[in-house]
Design an enzyme around this catalytic site. Structure first.
Site, PDB file in Angstrom:
ATOM      1  N   THR A 158       0.711  -1.237  -0.091  1.00  0.00           N
ATOM      2  CA  THR A 158      -0.073  -0.059   0.076  1.00  0.00           C
ATOM      3  C   THR A 158       0.777   1.199  -0.059  1.00  0.00           C
ATOM      4  O   THR A 158       1.217   1.697  -1.077  1.00  0.00           O
ATOM      5  CB  THR A 158      -1.055  -0.060   1.029  1.00  0.00           C
ATOM      6  OG1 THR A 158      -0.322  -0.293   2.459  1.00  0.00           O
ATOM      7  CG2 THR A 158      -2.148  -1.238   0.968  1.00  0.00           C
ATOM      8  N   LYS A 184       3.850  -7.185   4.077  1.00  0.00           N
ATOM      9  CA  LYS A 184       3.663  -5.796   3.677  1.00  0.00           C
ATOM     10  C   LYS A 184       3.124  -5.035   4.972  1.00  0.00           C
ATOM     11  O   LYS A 184       2.771  -5.625   5.955  1.00  0.00           O
ATOM     12  CB  LYS A 184       2.660  -5.557   2.636  1.00  0.00           C
ATOM     13  CG  LYS A 184       0.886  -6.132   2.963  1.00  0.00           C
ATOM     14  CD  LYS A 184       0.285  -4.910   3.821  1.00  0.00           C
ATOM     15  CE  LYS A 184       0.303  -3.665   3.437  1.00  0.00           C
ATOM     16  NZ  LYS A 184      -0.466  -2.518   4.361  1.00  0.00           N
ATOM     17  N   THR A 195      -0.366  -3.019  11.063  1.00  0.00           N
ATOM     18  CA  THR A 195      -1.188  -3.178  10.002  1.00  0.00           C
ATOM     19  C   THR A 195      -0.299  -3.800   8.922  1.00  0.00           C
ATOM     20  O   THR A 195       0.322  -3.235   8.061  1.00  0.00           O
ATOM     21  CB  THR A 195      -1.710  -1.935   9.564  1.00  0.00           C
ATOM     22  OG1 THR A 195      -2.494  -2.070   8.294  1.00  0.00           O
ATOM     23  CG2 THR A 195      -0.661  -1.135   9.254  1.00  0.00           C
ATOM     24  N   GLU A 281       6.071   4.659   7.225  1.00  0.00           N
ATOM     25  CA  GLU A 281       5.764   5.881   6.641  1.00  0.00           C
ATOM     26  C   GLU A 281       6.657   7.057   7.078  1.00  0.00           C
ATOM     27  O   GLU A 281       6.510   7.603   8.049  1.00  0.00           O
ATOM     28  CB  GLU A 281       4.210   6.016   6.871  1.00  0.00           C
ATOM     29  CG  GLU A 281       3.487   5.312   6.011  1.00  0.00           C
ATOM     30  CD  GLU A 281       1.787   5.206   6.444  1.00  0.00           C
ATOM     31  OE1 GLU A 281       1.202   4.531   5.712  1.00  0.00           O
ATOM     32  OE2 GLU A 281       1.538   5.906   7.345  1.00  0.00           O
ATOM     33  N   ASN A 403      -0.358  10.594   5.904  1.00  0.00           N
ATOM     34  CA  ASN A 403      -1.490  10.056   6.514  1.00  0.00           C
ATOM     35  C   ASN A 403      -2.503  11.369   6.465  1.00  0.00           C
ATOM     36  O   ASN A 403      -3.835  10.939   6.512  1.00  0.00           O
ATOM     37  CB  ASN A 403      -1.249   9.558   7.887  1.00  0.00           C
ATOM     38  CG  ASN A 403      -0.659   8.228   7.939  1.00  0.00           C
ATOM     39  OD1 ASN A 403      -1.260   7.277   7.571  1.00  0.00           O
ATOM     40  ND2 ASN A 403       0.559   8.151   8.170  1.00  0.00           N
ATOM     41  N   THR A 408      -6.872  10.416  -0.498  1.00  0.00           N
ATOM     42  CA  THR A 408      -7.034  11.191  -1.683  1.00  0.00           C
ATOM     43  C   THR A 408      -5.627  11.228  -2.441  1.00  0.00           C
ATOM     44  O   THR A 408      -5.543  11.786  -3.596  1.00  0.00           O
ATOM     45  CB  THR A 408      -7.206  12.792  -1.301  1.00  0.00           C
ATOM     46  OG1 THR A 408      -6.382  12.996  -0.297  1.00  0.00           O
ATOM     47  CG2 THR A 408      -8.521  12.814  -0.583  1.00  0.00           C
TER      48      THR A 408
END
Length: 408
Positions: A158, A184, A195, A281, A403, A408
């Site tokens: 992702t 992942k 996650t 991230e 985040n 979007t």
């Protein structure tokens, strides 16, 4: 010692163990042209085990996979990214069942032999026309070569920037047994499953009960010891499949080569867990926290998790600030026994705290060390023999950017 028990396979993957093939393709779930649908298929009925998220809100695919795993066997796993199929009600559950039945039909296996996994945005229904169309294209792409593993690894990502793979071989009864893995995970990562989706394959002959227990024990010291942001997802799942095609005598904890197999299995999971933490991230560096001298291992785990999960510690590491005060504060609030007069702390090679008292250190040397891509923090409590290691990453401006605009 562990390096003598198993050998790392350079370039190895989930299809390196005998009997496994994988595939991946783009079916239109992502706005980009990156792969978003993948599968792992075993030539035979594989012994299987799984662990799941501890989040009380669990996505539809988890329910379907739990049902499939009641027999302790699997032939295939179908995975999509870009859409979590979570909080989607009755329709989402029906869609997960359709994913399972469609994959079963395409791979010519029983529905109960198929596991389903999803990852991505929560609360949106899957566009099932794209999913089912994509599933029809998977059989032709199945490959037992690196190409198949690469396509699958890309299909499950992702916000990840890189794929995560690992592979080792172990001698069991004198024959080579291979263990491969892919995972992942990048954000919404917190201990007690992150996650993440993880997949481990092996050609070992292994008892199902033994595989399930090994998976739980290994998860507890690897995937359950990573954090990026303190959030636990609705879709986390780790599945292990064993084809049994290596031909060894069945593995159980009583087997003379169990220690070697368990060490190899642990290393695959450890490498994947560290890769998830490193790819957090917005992360600019991997952080490893090692705690020793606790009253027991469980206490050390809790303390290591608290330090690695501290936003203040993570921010200090991003800023290359050797602020040991944030570290000892996290140690003290972990809710486990600590003698406030006996704590030692090292940041890399730099001794900053001894017996809970500041140690003068070279600030420039600390700055230079903390500007590297990996930071090691060692905490010695001096009250027992418990130890544990946790992994995480720094907290950067990019984490907020990513985040703030995830949908979007």
């Amino acid at each position: 010692m562990e390096q003598k028990l198993y050998a790392i396979v350079d370039g190895g993957s989930i299809v390196t163990p005998k009997g496994f093939k994988a595939a991946g393709l783009h079916c239109g779930l992502k706005k980009t042209d990156r792969h978003d649908l993948g599968a792992i298929v075993c030539d035979v009925a594989a012994t299987a085990a799984a662990v799941y998220t501890t989040n009380a809100v669990q996505a539809a695919p988890l329910q379907v996979t739990r049902e499939s795993l009641r027999s302790g066997k699997l032939r295939a796993i179908v995975v999509n990214s870009g859409n979590a199929n979570a909080c989607t009600g009755k329709q989402g559950l029906e869609d997960a069942y359709v994913m399972r039945s469609s994959a079963a039909e395409q791979f010519d296996v029983a529905e109960d032999d198929v596991a389903v996994a999803s990852t991505g945005v929560i609360g949106e229904l899957l566009p099932m026309d794209r999913v089912t169309s994509g599933i029809t294209g998977l059989p032709a792409r199945l490959s037992g070569d690196a190409e198949g593993a690469e396509a699958f690894s890309q299909a499950i990502l992702t916000t990840d920037l890189v794929k995560k793979e690992a592979c080792v071989t172990v001698k069991v009864n004198g024959v080579d047994v291979t263990i491969g893995g892919a995972a992942k995970g990048s954000g919404m990562i917190h201990p007690n499953m992150a996650t993440m989706l993880g997949f481990v394959t092996t050609d070992a002959v292994i008892d199902q009960e033994a595989l399930q227990q090994l998976l739980r024990d290994t998860t507890n010291t690897t995937f359950n010891m990573i954090t990026v942001d303190g959030d636990t997802s609705t879709n986390d799942m780790l599945i292990a499949m064993a084809s049994g095609l290596a031909g060894n005598e069945p593995l159980t904890p009583a087997h003379p080569d169990w220690e070697a197999f368990a060490a190899g299995f642990h290393d695959v999971c450890r490498v994947l867990a560290m890769a998830i933490a490193r790819d957090g991230e917005g992360a600019s560096k991997l952080i490893e926290v090692r705690v020793k001298g606790a009253e027991c291992d469980e206490d050390a785990q809790a303390i290591a998790k608290t330090v690695i999960g501290s936003s203040l510690v993570k921010s200090a590491m991003f800023g290359a600030d050797a602020n040991w005060g944030r570290i000892i504060a996290a140690v003290g609030r972990a809710g486990r026994p600590v003698n406030p007069e006996t704590v030692d702390i090292h940041i890399g090679p730099i001794h900053v705290l001894e017996q809970s008292r500041p140690v003068p250190f070279d600030e420039e040397a600390a700055l230079a060390y903390l500007q590297g891509s990996m930071v090691e923090i060692d905490v010695d409590l001096h009250i027992g023999s418990g130890s544990a290691t946790a992994w995480g990453c720094d907290l950067t401006y990019d984490y907020v950017r990513i985040n703030a605009a995830y949908r979007t």
